[in-house]
Scaffold this motif. Structure first.
Motif: not given
Length: 286
Positions: A18-29
């Protein structure tokens, strides 16, 4: 609450994927706003179920609500200075403006305390104590903090250097780093690529990198061995100043306590110099 703050609030409750998802969400909104949960999962090699559970972990109704939050944020994106000004204009409507501003600082320091890992703090102080060399890096809005931290740590131990890319060969500086080196990197929104790149070079030299930033998911995370998030309710570095300096003071205090004898010897040598010509007394009270 904006998306970054929402994720930061729940970050410690997230699983590794889920932290992997969080990082992608913030980096590529923008990508997330357009892709389905299945497409997002495939993009970052996690299951669609993990993406959905990530949304639930943020107390969102589902992926659709996550996309809605992202789209609203993209449409209403403001600069950090605009956010800072608006928050202070709201306080100005109330009496005792100075009291409310300083109370905000108190609250942000308290929130920062909650987010700091004592284990990481102890590890950072230990590495600063045993390091052969310490380098401090902070550019633009982070420069003043980096300069102060360089001075303060220099009171406790020798061989502390402030990295100045505008007046030195940074590649030469980094080439002198190794596994006995500690590099403290201060990086806040808007994140400078130069800061991240220098930190990544230091990491390749096997240096121990301490990241001080505004989020668990800030870009500096990829290069940092330990990461310390400084709380701010918006993207303003100005609002993070009180919390940032309070945390840096805690780092210096921990180092001085750990290196008590070295600190006292350095102070004795300092006091032994005839430096009266540099100072003057303040006006005496009548």
């Amino acid at each position: 609450m904006n998306l970054k703050e929402l994720i930061d609030t729940h970050y410690n409750e997230l699983s590794k994927t889920q932290k992997k998802v969080a990082a992608h969400v913030l980096d590529h909104p923008r990508q997330v706003a357009l892709k389905s949960a299945q497409e997002l999962g495939a993009e970052i090699s996690v299951s669609e179920t993990t993406v959905i559970r990530f949304c639930y972990s943020l107390n969102l109704a589902g992926y659709t609500e996550l996309q809605k939050v992202i789209r609203e944020q993209l449409l209403n994106q403001e600069s950090s200075l605009t956010s800072y000004r608006q928050s202070k204009v709201e306080l100005q409507q109330k009496p005792h403006f100075i009291m409310h501003v300083m109370e905000q600082d108190q609250n942000m320091i308290a929130e920062t305390m909650k987010a700091i890992s004592e284990k990481d703090y102890d590890a950072a102080v230990e590495r600063l104590s045993s390091a052969k060399n310490v380098y401090i890096l902070g550019l633009r809005s982070s420069f003043a903090a980096a300069s102060w931290l360089s001075y303060a740590i220099g009171l406790a131990r020798p061989d502390v250097k402030l990295i100045r890319p505008e007046s030195e060969d940074v590649i030469q500086t980094v080439s002198e780093m190794d596994d006995s080196t500690v590099v403290i990197v201060i990086s806040f929104h808007r994140y400078l690529r130069e800061t991240i790149q220098i930190a990544e070079l230091a990491k390749k030299q096997q240096s121990f990198v301490i990241g001080i930033t505004d989020s668990h998911l800030a870009p500096i995370r990829s290069a940092a061995d330990v990461l310390f998030p400084i709380y701010s309710p918006n993207k303003s570095t100005l609002d993070a100043t009180a919390s940032l300096f309070s945390f840096m003071n805690a780092i210096v205090a921990g180092l001085i306590v750990k290196e008590k004898e070295m600190f006292e010897k350095r102070q004795e040598r300092y006091r032994a110099l005839d430096s009266d010509f540099l100072f003057t007394e303040g006006a005496k009270q009548p």
